[in-house]
Structure formats: C-alpha cells, structure tokens
Design a protein around this motif. Structure first.
Motif, PDB file in Angstrom:
ATOM      1  N   ASP A 134       0.808  -1.229   0.000  1.00 44.11           N
ATOM      2  CA  ASP A 134       0.000   0.000   0.000  1.00 44.11           C
ATOM      3  C   ASP A 134       0.836   1.272   0.000  1.00 44.11           C
ATOM      4  O   ASP A 134       0.466   2.288   0.581  1.00 44.11           O
ATOM      5  N   GLN A 151       2.778   6.260   1.935  1.00 40.22           N
ATOM      6  CA  GLN A 151       2.361   5.001   2.559  1.00 40.22           C
ATOM      7  C   GLN A 151       0.938   5.190   3.066  1.00 40.22           C
ATOM      8  O   GLN A 151       0.660   6.124   3.806  1.00 40.22           O
ATOM      9  N   LYS A 153      -2.637   3.762   5.018  1.00 41.64           N
ATOM     10  CA  LYS A 153      -2.988   2.881   6.142  1.00 41.64           C
ATOM     11  C   LYS A 153      -4.146   1.952   5.776  1.00 41.64           C
ATOM     12  O   LYS A 153      -4.694   1.286   6.639  1.00 41.64           O
TER      13      LYS A 153
END
Length: 322
Positions: A134, A151, A153
């Motif tokens: 991700d 990045q 979550k």
C-alpha cells in the motif's frame, strides 16, 4: 424510449458481434491496454512478459514480446499522448518503460515492493505505481527518479489521476474512494462508495464521469464535478475486476468472474450488449477511436485443449462476416 445512440449501437453490435482470440502469452493475461492512437494493443502476463500487437483492420498481428521482468507483469499502461511508450508494473519490485520503435526497455526503475497497479498522468510527466504494501510511488517519467512516496494505512486497490491532472484518486479495501490534491498529495475527500472492497476506477474520456467497481458486484457512476453517485449498474453477480469507457464516453464495459462482459449505456444504465466468455475476465479496454473491445480471460480451469493456448487476448466488435 431507447435513445438514438442506444439503437444505433445495438444495430452496430448485431452486425459486429464477433469475438476473435489471438495467442499472446504462455500463461494468463492480467492486463490489456491500447496506445493513444489505437494502433497498438499491449498485454501483460503471468509469464513475466509483455506483448505488443499492431491492429490491422480487424485482427491483431503480434509485433513483439518484451522480456526482462523477473516476475508476473500485473498491470501496464501507455503514455497518454506518445503512442510509442508504455510502462509495466511487476512483482519483481521494478517498473519498466518500453519503446516500441526500438523494442527495448528504455528504463528500469527499482521500487520498494511488489508492484500491482500503475498509471501514467494525463500530462505525461509522472508515473504512479502502487505495491502490495500500500505504498504509492510517483516517478518522474523523464528522469526516472522517484518524486514522492506515500504510505497508506488502508488497502490500496486501483489508482488514477483525474483528467485535469490536479487530483489523484485511490480505491481502497474499505469501500472508499480517497481523493488527494496533486501534486501536493493532501487529502481532499474520502467518499464511502461501496459497503465492501472498492476494486477498480476509471475516468471517462470526456471528463464528465468516473466509475468504480467493487466486491459487492456493483458498478457506480460518479459525477466528477459534484463527486456524487449518479447511478449504479447491477447486472454482474461477482466482484467487479475491470472497467473501461468507450472513446465517446457513452458506453461502459465491466467484467468479473461472471462469464460475460456487461456493456452499458452510460446515460441510462441500460444494458446495450453482453459479450459471452468461457471463464472469468481479468481486463477490458475499449479502443480509443472505435467500438472495439479488447479483453482477456482466465484460462479455463484445467481444460487445456490442444487447439487453445493459454494466455490469449480477445477482440469483440468485429464484423460478423470477417
């Protein structure tokens, strides 16, 4: 009353309802995409290669097979305005940019993880690639260096710029569409689009709508300006894996593990046509100038009959007498 467009396209498909398959790879095809001028179709495969075909009248003629990746080619896309360049994303932690004129890889860019989705910005300057962890990396298409890295979550599925190049969209595992400003990458909005995993996203060429497909088997059509859902298409029974708008923005193809591809009229949601398939469909792509649909399906479960190779690409919309 059916629209004039609806009637014209139904008549067109009645006369041009033929599908034909073309050998492309030694294993299943994950991704197909047309060059901006519609002259070439590229395919990426589990066999670690990309293939490029030239469209000649009503058939695909294989031009080249591009080797170099050390793992599956999961997604590919072409430069938005240069019909000679395309980029591939692979599980080997690289992306590669290829030039069909020299048939060579002109750049290999190392990334941090196994890449699963990729898109090229409408202005041609940036390539965004998402990986299994991700992380989305933004790569300068000229210098081949990373410009930014985000990045997330949440589970990032498909990624796309809007047509104006000033917003960046991600579909995620919680059923949301996350919208960031571009190039600042500041969160603008998160839309609860679906009750389950939001898998794919596509913008229509006219810039009026975008569509999302999800694990609840629904396709939603969204107004780009208002960011509201205009209508839903619900003819599929399985998670929607792939979407494509026709060149005029008036038709939307969607596909899943259902053994057909749904072709809808965008303005009404009505079913215009369905393309029968023998197995789940991984990828669909309308030609950028004419009502010709490229697609690729899973290999039929364990049924390798000798006259049918694994890893074919298919065209729908060919003349019945071709």
């Amino acid at each position: 009353m059916a629209s004039q467009y609806y009637q014209e396209m139904q008549e067109s498909f009645r006369n041009n309802s033929k599908s034909r398959e073309f050998p492309a790879h030694t294993a299943k095809v994950h991704s197909v995409a047309w060059s901006c001028d519609g002259r070439r179709l590229a395919s990426g495969s589990f066999d670690k290669t990309a293939s490029v075909f030239v469209l000649e009248k009503d058939r695909l003629v294989k031009e080249n097979n591009y080797r170099g990746h050390g793992d599956s080619v999961d997604q590919l896309c072409w430069h938005p305005t240069n019909p000679d360049l395309f980029v591939t994303a692979s599980g080997d932690k690289t992306i590669r940019i290829w030039d069909v004129r020299t048939t060579k890889c002109i750049a290999t860019v190392n990334t941090k993880g196994e890449n699963i989705n990729i898109c090229w910005s409408p202005d041609g300057q940036t390539i965004a690639v998402g990986n299994k962890d991700d992380v989305v990396t933004f790569i300068d298409a000229k210098t081949h260096r990373s410009k930014a890295e985000e990045q997330f979550k949440f589970e990032v599925n498909e990624i796309s710029w809007n047509n104006d190049n000033d917003m960046f969209f991600l579909t995620n595992g919680n059923g949301c569409i996350n919208i960031l400003s571009y190039p600042e990458l500041k969160p603008i909005q998160s839309i609860n689009a679906h009750p389950s995993n939001c898998i794919c996203i596509k913008f229509d060429p006219t810039g009026k709508y975008f569509a999302t497909g999800s694990a609840d088997a629904l396709v939603s059509l969204w107004d780009v300006e208002e960011l509201v859902c205009v209508r839903c298409f619900s003819r599929l029974d399985w998670p929607v894996r792939t979407l494509s708008f026709s060149h005029d923005g008036k038709m939307l193809a969607s596909a899943s593990e259902d053994h057909f591809i749904d072709i809808a009229e965008v303005e009404t949601g009505e079913k215009l046509w369905e393309v029968q398939c023998d197995s789940p469909t991984f990828t669909v792509a309308w030609h950028p100038k004419r009502p010709l649909l490229a697609y690729a399906c899973d290999d039929k479960e364990g049924k390798y009959d000798n006259n049918r190779e694994a890893g074919t690409v298919k065209l729908f919309g060919l003349p019945n007498d071709s």
